[in-house]
Design a protein around this motif. Structure first.
Motif, PDB file in Angstrom:
ATOM      1  N   VAL A  80     -46.870 -35.127 -51.565  1.00 52.15           N
ATOM      2  CA  VAL A  80     -45.606 -34.720 -51.480  1.00 52.15           C
ATOM      3  C   VAL A  80     -45.111 -35.817 -52.315  1.00 52.15           C
ATOM      4  CG1 VAL A  80     -43.562 -34.739 -50.243  1.00 52.15           C
ATOM      5  CG2 VAL A  80     -45.567 -33.608 -49.181  1.00 52.15           C
ATOM      6  N   PHE A  81     -45.270 -37.104 -52.011  1.00 53.27           N
ATOM      7  CA  PHE A  81     -44.916 -38.195 -52.723  1.00 53.27           C
ATOM      8  C   PHE A  81     -45.256 -37.966 -54.214  1.00 53.27           C
ATOM      9  CE2 PHE A  81     -45.102 -42.514 -54.657  1.00 53.27           C
ATOM     10  CZ  PHE A  81     -43.833 -42.608 -54.466  1.00 53.27           C
ATOM     11  N   THR A  82     -46.345 -37.823 -54.687  1.00 52.90           N
ATOM     12  CA  THR A  82     -46.821 -37.640 -56.095  1.00 52.90           C
ATOM     13  C   THR A  82     -46.063 -36.604 -56.688  1.00 52.90           C
ATOM     14  OG1 THR A  82     -49.103 -38.269 -55.682  1.00 52.90           O
ATOM     15  CG2 THR A  82     -48.804 -37.066 -57.679  1.00 52.90           C
ATOM     16  N   ASN A  83     -45.837 -35.325 -56.069  1.00 56.48           N
ATOM     17  CA  ASN A  83     -45.169 -34.330 -56.515  1.00 56.48           C
ATOM     18  C   ASN A  83     -43.614 -34.464 -56.843  1.00 56.48           C
ATOM     19  OD1 ASN A  83     -47.446 -32.935 -57.018  1.00 56.48           O
ATOM     20  ND2 ASN A  83     -47.247 -31.787 -54.873  1.00 56.48           N
ATOM     21  N   ASN A  84     -43.188 -35.435 -56.043  1.00 55.41           N
ATOM     22  CA  ASN A  84     -41.651 -35.447 -56.099  1.00 55.41           C
ATOM     23  C   ASN A  84     -41.291 -36.954 -56.231  1.00 55.41           C
ATOM     24  OD1 ASN A  84     -40.753 -32.939 -54.904  1.00 55.41           O
ATOM     25  ND2 ASN A  84     -42.419 -33.426 -53.439  1.00 55.41           N
ATOM     26  N   GLN A  85     -42.216 -37.829 -56.808  1.00 56.06           N
ATOM     27  CA  GLN A  85     -41.697 -39.238 -57.042  1.00 56.06           C
ATOM     28  C   GLN A  85     -40.385 -39.482 -57.750  1.00 56.06           C
ATOM     29  OE1 GLN A  85     -44.917 -41.674 -58.403  1.00 56.06           O
ATOM     30  NE2 GLN A  85     -43.824 -43.564 -58.136  1.00 56.06           N
ATOM     31  N   GLU A  86     -40.396 -38.912 -58.899  1.00 60.95           N
ATOM     32  CA  GLU A  86     -39.240 -38.928 -59.719  1.00 60.95           C
ATOM     33  C   GLU A  86     -37.934 -38.418 -59.266  1.00 60.95           C
ATOM     34  OE1 GLU A  86     -37.787 -37.724 -64.423  1.00 60.95           O
ATOM     35  OE2 GLU A  86     -39.866 -37.738 -63.721  1.00 60.95           O
ATOM     36  N   ALA A  87     -38.053 -37.357 -58.427  1.00 65.05           N
ATOM     37  CA  ALA A  87     -36.648 -36.726 -57.789  1.00 65.05           C
ATOM     38  C   ALA A  87     -36.441 -37.932 -56.539  1.00 65.05           C
ATOM     39  CB  ALA A  87     -37.024 -35.416 -57.197  1.00 65.05           C
ATOM     40  N   LEU A  88     -37.347 -38.304 -55.857  1.00 62.19           N
ATOM     41  CA  LEU A  88     -37.103 -39.309 -54.765  1.00 62.19           C
ATOM     42  C   LEU A  88     -36.509 -40.465 -55.532  1.00 62.19           C
ATOM     43  CD1 LEU A  88     -40.272 -39.077 -52.704  1.00 62.19           C
ATOM     44  CD2 LEU A  88     -37.824 -38.639 -51.849  1.00 62.19           C
ATOM     45  N   SER A  89     -37.011 -40.985 -56.517  1.00 65.58           N
ATOM     46  CA  SER A  89     -36.461 -42.258 -56.951  1.00 65.58           C
ATOM     47  C   SER A  89     -35.263 -42.014 -57.667  1.00 65.58           C
ATOM     48  CB  SER A  89     -37.238 -42.536 -58.355  1.00 65.58           C
ATOM     49  OG  SER A  89     -36.667 -43.753 -58.911  1.00 65.58           O
ATOM     50  N   ASN A  90     -34.859 -40.758 -58.380  1.00 62.75           N
ATOM     51  CA  ASN A  90     -33.376 -40.539 -58.726  1.00 62.75           C
ATOM     52  C   ASN A  90     -32.353 -40.303 -57.957  1.00 62.75           C
ATOM     53  OD1 ASN A  90     -34.203 -40.577 -61.619  1.00 62.75           O
ATOM     54  ND2 ASN A  90     -34.795 -38.616 -61.760  1.00 62.75           N
ATOM     55  N   GLU A  91     -32.843 -39.499 -56.845  1.00 63.05           N
ATOM     56  CA  GLU A  91     -31.707 -39.290 -55.802  1.00 63.05           C
ATOM     57  C   GLU A  91     -31.641 -40.250 -54.901  1.00 63.05           C
ATOM     58  OE1 GLU A  91     -29.183 -36.978 -53.615  1.00 63.05           O
ATOM     59  OE2 GLU A  91     -30.155 -36.197 -55.571  1.00 63.05           O
ATOM     60  N   LEU A  92     -32.635 -41.208 -54.412  1.00 58.73           N
ATOM     61  CA  LEU A  92     -32.449 -42.106 -53.081  1.00 58.73           C
ATOM     62  C   LEU A  92     -32.262 -43.460 -53.759  1.00 58.73           C
ATOM     63  CD1 LEU A  92     -34.788 -40.247 -50.623  1.00 58.73           C
ATOM     64  CD2 LEU A  92     -32.475 -40.001 -50.783  1.00 58.73           C
ATOM     65  N   VAL A  93     -32.675 -43.850 -54.871  1.00 57.04           N
ATOM     66  CA  VAL A  93     -32.729 -45.136 -55.462  1.00 57.04           C
ATOM     67  C   VAL A  93     -31.732 -45.553 -56.588  1.00 57.04           C
ATOM     68  CG1 VAL A  93     -34.072 -47.114 -55.975  1.00 57.04           C
ATOM     69  CG2 VAL A  93     -35.282 -45.412 -54.396  1.00 57.04           C
ATOM     70  N   LYS A  94     -32.164 -44.937 -57.691  1.00 55.93           N
ATOM     71  CA  LYS A  94     -31.300 -45.051 -58.779  1.00 55.93           C
ATOM     72  C   LYS A  94     -29.920 -44.621 -58.632  1.00 55.93           C
ATOM     73  CE  LYS A  94     -35.527 -44.967 -61.714  1.00 55.93           C
ATOM     74  NZ  LYS A  94     -36.438 -44.288 -62.767  1.00 55.93           N
ATOM     75  N   SER A  95     -29.754 -43.742 -57.774  1.00 52.95           N
ATOM     76  CA  SER A  95     -28.327 -43.178 -57.694  1.00 52.95           C
ATOM     77  C   SER A  95     -27.434 -44.239 -57.153  1.00 52.95           C
ATOM     78  CB  SER A  95     -28.298 -41.918 -57.162  1.00 52.95           C
ATOM     79  OG  SER A  95     -28.704 -41.890 -55.787  1.00 52.95           O
ATOM     80  N   ASN A  96     -27.868 -45.339 -56.260  1.00 52.49           N
ATOM     81  CA  ASN A  96     -27.251 -46.087 -55.463  1.00 52.49           C
ATOM     82  C   ASN A  96     -26.766 -47.107 -56.154  1.00 52.49           C
ATOM     83  OD1 ASN A  96     -26.687 -48.348 -53.716  1.00 52.49           O
ATOM     84  ND2 ASN A  96     -27.938 -47.707 -52.166  1.00 52.49           N
ATOM     85  N   SER A  97     -25.224 -47.202 -56.653  1.00 56.74           N
ATOM     86  CA  SER A  97     -24.709 -48.292 -57.439  1.00 56.74           C
ATOM     87  C   SER A  97     -24.882 -49.661 -56.976  1.00 56.74           C
ATOM     88  CB  SER A  97     -23.064 -47.988 -56.952  1.00 56.74           C
ATOM     89  OG  SER A  97     -22.600 -48.183 -55.716  1.00 56.74           O
ATOM     90  N   LEU A  98     -25.609 -49.965 -56.062  1.00 53.71           N
ATOM     91  CA  LEU A  98     -25.966 -51.306 -55.563  1.00 53.71           C
ATOM     92  C   LEU A  98     -27.464 -51.638 -56.130  1.00 53.71           C
ATOM     93  CD1 LEU A  98     -24.294 -51.319 -52.061  1.00 53.71           C
ATOM     94  CD2 LEU A  98     -23.449 -52.324 -54.086  1.00 53.71           C
ATOM     95  N   VAL A  99     -28.262 -50.894 -56.642  1.00 53.92           N
ATOM     96  CA  VAL A  99     -29.379 -51.014 -57.025  1.00 53.92           C
ATOM     97  C   VAL A  99     -29.051 -51.315 -58.562  1.00 53.92           C
ATOM     98  CG1 VAL A  99     -31.596 -49.981 -57.619  1.00 53.92           C
ATOM     99  CG2 VAL A  99     -30.592 -49.680 -55.373  1.00 53.92           C
ATOM    100  N   GLU A 100     -29.547 -52.492 -58.947  1.00 50.10           N
ATOM    101  CA  GLU A 100     -29.508 -52.623 -60.518  1.00 50.10           C
ATOM    102  C   GLU A 100     -30.777 -52.374 -61.156  1.00 50.10           C
ATOM    103  OE1 GLU A 100     -29.819 -56.828 -63.361  1.00 50.10           O
ATOM    104  OE2 GLU A 100     -28.420 -56.797 -61.647  1.00 50.10           O
TER     105      GLU A 100
END
Length: 195
Positions: A80-100
């Motif tokens: 699941v992680f391998t298949n969705n790593q990019e979506a998880l990163s974009n949705e839950l990490v990179k979209s956070n305004s407090l993450v540089e």
């Protein structure tokens, strides 16, 4: 919404694992890999975010040993992680305004841990626990929701390790389940997960 698609894919695979709890680990792992594409395709329809709670499932009656259960979770979580790593990163990490910047994002199968590293936009460490808590709370429904705990024991679920700037927090499976269930305040998160 991508978060819903990823969540449904993850919980669907964990649900499959629970359905096959009487089978041997290899058969269940093979069976769970085939429907992954179908689950992802089906999950991309506009389904309300609360679908996880709309269908009650029976409590776990896993016949697997804790070791076999962890091996099964390791295989399914890895897929699941391998298949969705990019979506998880974009949705839950990179979209956070407090993450540089995201400095690390991987699944460590040996440690059975989801590992995330970020640098924050903060100039001091004062708000780091808040960001770490926010990130953990964002990931909790994806892999530590009721569909997972209805299929396997919380102790068999992966840990979540996040490093924000120089501070690291590691939460075990049961702690992430408590966070998903909104039973864990930021203060309790810091107390239980600070390294």
């Amino acid at each position: 919404m991508k978060r819903t698609a990823v969540t449904l894919t993850a919980v669907g695979l964990l649900g499959l694992a629970g359905c096959g709890s009487g089978e041997d680990e290899e058969s269940v792992a093979e069976a769970s890999s085939a429907p992954a594409t179908t689950s992802t395709a089906a999950a991309t329809s506009s389904t309300p975010r609360s679908t996880a709670s709309s269908t009650p499932t029976p409590a776990s009656t896993s016949a697997l040993s804790p070791e076999a259960e962890q091996a099964l979770v390791r295989t399914i979580f890895g897929q699941v992680f391998t298949n969705n790593q990019e979506a998880l990163s974009n949705e839950l990490v990179k979209s956070n305004s407090l993450v540089e910047a995201q400095t690390e994002f991987r699944f460590d199968p040996e440690a059975l841990s989801l590992v995330l590293g970020v640098t924050s936009t903060y100039s001091t460490d004062t708000y780091v626990p808040e960001l770490a808590y926010d990130l953990a709370a964002g990931f909790a429904p994806v892999f530590w929701g009721p569909e997972g705990t209805d299929s396997v024991r919380p102790e068999s679920l992966p840990s979540f390790s996040t490093t924000v700037d120089a501070l690291t927090y590691v939460c075990d499976g049961p702690t992430m389940v408590a966070l998903q269930d909104r039973e864990l305040s930021q203060e309790m998160f810091v107390e239980r997960c600070s390294v």
